[in-house]
Design a protein around this motif. Sequence first.
Motif, PDB file in Angstrom:
ATOM      1  N   MET A 207       0.769  -1.055  -0.133  1.00 59.32           N
ATOM      2  CA  MET A 207      -0.119   0.351   0.190  1.00 59.32           C
ATOM      3  C   MET A 207       0.843   1.238  -0.163  1.00 59.32           C
ATOM      4  O   MET A 207       1.951   1.545   1.104  1.00 59.32           O
ATOM      5  CB  MET A 207      -0.627  -0.202   1.191  1.00 59.32           C
ATOM      6  N   PRO A 208       0.329   2.147  -0.835  1.00 56.72           N
ATOM      7  CA  PRO A 208       1.201   3.818  -0.613  1.00 56.72           C
ATOM      8  C   PRO A 208       0.568   4.017   0.679  1.00 56.72           C
ATOM      9  O   PRO A 208      -0.236   4.172   1.058  1.00 56.72           O
ATOM     10  CB  PRO A 208       0.266   4.131  -1.490  1.00 56.72           C
ATOM     11  N   MET A 209       2.034   4.783   1.294  1.00 55.32           N
ATOM     12  CA  MET A 209       1.507   5.616   2.387  1.00 55.32           C
ATOM     13  C   MET A 209       1.958   7.127   2.155  1.00 55.32           C
ATOM     14  O   MET A 209       2.856   7.369   1.855  1.00 55.32           O
ATOM     15  CB  MET A 209       2.293   4.501   3.834  1.00 55.32           C
ATOM     16  N   GLU A 210       1.322   8.209   3.513  1.00 53.42           N
ATOM     17  CA  GLU A 210       2.344   9.198   3.091  1.00 53.42           C
ATOM     18  C   GLU A 210       2.633   9.707   4.514  1.00 53.42           C
ATOM     19  O   GLU A 210       3.672  10.198   4.515  1.00 53.42           O
ATOM     20  CB  GLU A 210       0.788  10.325   2.907  1.00 53.42           C
ATOM     21  N   ASP A 211       1.951   9.266   5.707  1.00 50.94           N
ATOM     22  CA  ASP A 211       2.741   9.877   7.011  1.00 50.94           C
ATOM     23  C   ASP A 211       2.927   8.386   7.471  1.00 50.94           C
ATOM     24  O   ASP A 211       2.468   7.297   7.828  1.00 50.94           O
ATOM     25  CB  ASP A 211       1.384  10.154   8.171  1.00 50.94           C
ATOM     26  N   MET A 212       4.294   8.603   7.643  1.00 50.08           N
ATOM     27  CA  MET A 212       5.259   7.247   8.337  1.00 50.08           C
ATOM     28  C   MET A 212       5.582   7.709   9.443  1.00 50.08           C
ATOM     29  O   MET A 212       6.078   8.560   9.942  1.00 50.08           O
ATOM     30  CB  MET A 212       6.280   7.207   7.477  1.00 50.08           C
ATOM     31  N   PRO A 213       5.113   6.550  10.262  1.00 47.68           N
ATOM     32  CA  PRO A 213       5.865   6.899  11.937  1.00 47.68           C
ATOM     33  C   PRO A 213       7.884   6.939  12.361  1.00 47.68           C
ATOM     34  O   PRO A 213       8.175   6.182  11.426  1.00 47.68           O
ATOM     35  CB  PRO A 213       5.172   5.848  12.571  1.00 47.68           C
ATOM     36  N   GLU A 214       7.722   8.201  12.960  1.00 50.45           N
ATOM     37  CA  GLU A 214       9.242   7.859  13.049  1.00 50.45           C
ATOM     38  C   GLU A 214      10.204   6.815  13.474  1.00 50.45           C
ATOM     39  O   GLU A 214       9.731   6.280  14.146  1.00 50.45           O
ATOM     40  CB  GLU A 214       9.661   9.312  13.917  1.00 50.45           C
ATOM     41  N   GLY A 215      10.742   6.446  12.687  1.00 54.33           N
ATOM     42  CA  GLY A 215      11.778   4.656  13.212  1.00 54.33           C
ATOM     43  C   GLY A 215      11.313   4.098  12.685  1.00 54.33           C
ATOM     44  O   GLY A 215      11.446   2.589  12.791  1.00 54.33           O
ATOM     45  N   VAL A 216      10.248   4.004  11.996  1.00 55.90           N
ATOM     46  CA  VAL A 216       9.669   2.842  11.381  1.00 55.90           C
ATOM     47  C   VAL A 216       9.923   2.608  10.136  1.00 55.90           C
ATOM     48  O   VAL A 216      10.362   3.397   9.141  1.00 55.90           O
ATOM     49  CB  VAL A 216       8.383   2.406  11.223  1.00 55.90           C
ATOM     50  N   THR A 217      10.918   0.858   9.511  1.00 52.24           N
ATOM     51  CA  THR A 217      11.263   0.991   8.310  1.00 52.24           C
ATOM     52  C   THR A 217      10.025   0.287   7.392  1.00 52.24           C
ATOM     53  O   THR A 217       8.870  -0.934   8.242  1.00 52.24           O
ATOM     54  CB  THR A 217      12.509  -0.288   9.008  1.00 52.24           C
ATOM     55  N   VAL A 218      10.289   0.107   6.681  1.00 51.70           N
ATOM     56  CA  VAL A 218       9.177  -0.169   5.435  1.00 51.70           C
ATOM     57  C   VAL A 218       9.760  -0.928   4.014  1.00 51.70           C
ATOM     58  O   VAL A 218      10.648  -0.363   3.741  1.00 51.70           O
ATOM     59  CB  VAL A 218       8.406   0.637   4.447  1.00 51.70           C
ATOM     60  N   SER A 219       9.278  -2.294   3.997  1.00 46.80           N
ATOM     61  CA  SER A 219       9.569  -2.396   2.928  1.00 46.80           C
ATOM     62  C   SER A 219       8.439  -3.390   2.287  1.00 46.80           C
ATOM     63  O   SER A 219       7.282  -3.415   2.359  1.00 46.80           O
ATOM     64  CB  SER A 219      10.471  -4.768   3.705  1.00 46.80           C
ATOM     65  N   ALA A 220       8.807  -2.947   0.235  1.00 47.46           N
ATOM     66  CA  ALA A 220       7.593  -3.505  -0.575  1.00 47.46           C
ATOM     67  C   ALA A 220       6.994  -4.905  -0.394  1.00 47.46           C
ATOM     68  O   ALA A 220       8.238  -5.831  -0.509  1.00 47.46           O
ATOM     69  CB  ALA A 220       8.037  -2.577  -1.748  1.00 47.46           C
ATOM     70  N   ASN A 221       5.945  -5.028  -0.710  1.00 46.76           N
ATOM     71  CA  ASN A 221       4.916  -6.351  -0.784  1.00 46.76           C
ATOM     72  C   ASN A 221       4.986  -6.089  -2.621  1.00 46.76           C
ATOM     73  O   ASN A 221       4.478  -5.899  -2.712  1.00 46.76           O
ATOM     74  CB  ASN A 221       4.129  -6.822  -0.213  1.00 46.76           C
ATOM     75  N   THR A 222       6.097  -6.587  -3.068  1.00 49.54           N
ATOM     76  CA  THR A 222       5.722  -6.579  -4.561  1.00 49.54           C
ATOM     77  C   THR A 222       4.839  -8.404  -5.254  1.00 49.54           C
ATOM     78  O   THR A 222       4.525  -8.232  -6.299  1.00 49.54           O
ATOM     79  CB  THR A 222       6.994  -7.009  -5.377  1.00 49.54           C
ATOM     80  N   PHE A 223       4.533  -8.749  -4.054  1.00 49.11           N
ATOM     81  CA  PHE A 223       3.650 -10.355  -4.426  1.00 49.11           C
ATOM     82  C   PHE A 223       4.854 -11.532  -5.503  1.00 49.11           C
ATOM     83  O   PHE A 223       4.052 -12.263  -6.223  1.00 49.11           O
ATOM     84  CB  PHE A 223       2.651 -10.939  -5.417  1.00 49.11           C
ATOM     85  N   ALA A 224       5.861 -11.301  -5.180  1.00 49.28           N
ATOM     86  CA  ALA A 224       6.911 -11.968  -5.481  1.00 49.28           C
ATOM     87  C   ALA A 224       6.476 -13.866  -4.663  1.00 49.28           C
ATOM     88  O   ALA A 224       6.570 -14.198  -6.117  1.00 49.28           O
ATOM     89  CB  ALA A 224       8.511 -12.066  -5.008  1.00 49.28           C
ATOM     90  N   TRP A 225       5.909 -14.098  -4.261  1.00 49.31           N
ATOM     91  CA  TRP A 225       6.330 -15.625  -4.163  1.00 49.31           C
ATOM     92  C   TRP A 225       4.616 -16.145  -4.734  1.00 49.31           C
ATOM     93  O   TRP A 225       5.173 -17.103  -5.204  1.00 49.31           O
ATOM     94  CB  TRP A 225       5.262 -15.543  -2.491  1.00 49.31           C
TER      95      TRP A 225
END
Length: 383
Positions: A207-225
């Motif tokens: 999902m696209p996200m505008e507000d990101m909490p400080e210190g939270v890391t994000v990795s993309a789910n590309t539906f590779a599996w």
Amino acid sequence: MSPRAGNAGPHTLAFVESPVQLLNVLEWAHEHAPGGGRPGSGRAPSRDGEPGGADTPPGTGLTLVVLSPIDPMTRGQLRRMSELAREEGYQVRWEEARGGAAAPFHTIGGLAGLLRRARRVVLGDPFSRYVQLLLTITRARDVVVVDDGTATMEFVGQLARGERLVRWHRKGGRPGPRDLLFAPVSSSARRRLTPGDRRRVQIFSSMPMEDMPEGVTVSANTFAWTRARFGPPRITKGADMVGTSLVETGVVDGDRYLDAVRALARTHGATRYFAHRRESTEKLHRLAVETGLEIVRPDLPLELIARRGPIGRTVLSFPSTVVHTLPLALSGTEVRVAVCDIDPEWLTENASPRAQGFLSGVTGAARDVHRLTAVTTEPATAV
């Protein structure tokens, strides 16, 4: 001692309550879990006739804990997803978490030891009171939140703004008595979902996200599996339509929704309607009779159904999770995903004040989709 040796228990515990959450844990594990899945590694015995119900053996890297709901359609899809997880080599522990008044106490008591020993916790629904209660027990330093559909967007925004965790479709206003009673647990869970000196928080999302909490890391789910495991699909010439539970959640008027589905099907030549697992039997029967659409009740999340095929060249949807996930799952195919806006006049008087803005945001943030304007419905048919 290594967390994967002796009686240390599972290195990672994942808690899921829906088929989509389980799918996204598999996607996360495909990308991040130590050791990953090993296809064909064998099946564990089951307990009470449910898949993967056996006690978790020591030395397992990832254990999926299914907090089973009551709804038959959701349970059926979770059974199928549990089998897929086991085929990938993961342990699945099926908990009848809602099977009576004593079930929550039995479930939490049985999981407490595993929770305290787990180094990482993965969860699919941070709004779930069940999950929030379990979070107060765990000592895990790593917390991963995988997608639970569009609700993830709302969760991230609320966490960034320091707000209490409330599902977007719930009507605004003062908290009710149950909310006030549960408030200490919810506050504690929110703290555990906030990064700290000894706590890491990751969001694994498509999902696209505008507000990101400080210190939270994000990795993309590309539906590779999903893409590696299924397909490519056979593509038909016609169009398919994806159902939504917006009527069941009290956001959209039922008559307006039926009129919109009828108009979309007629305009685009849709012949099949893939029902959401929460859509009522009565509503689906009415859709079949009054629109002529073939109602399909999938036994797996739509991303897997579409990837297996056959699937229409055009997939029609209202604002929902699939306008973000289907383009990823169907990447490299010729399938076009088209999303129809929700007309404000379709909303019920009980809809949350945030509903229209949230639904518009879901559509507006979608990538690789064709955007349709809201179809015209007849006011005379509305309640």
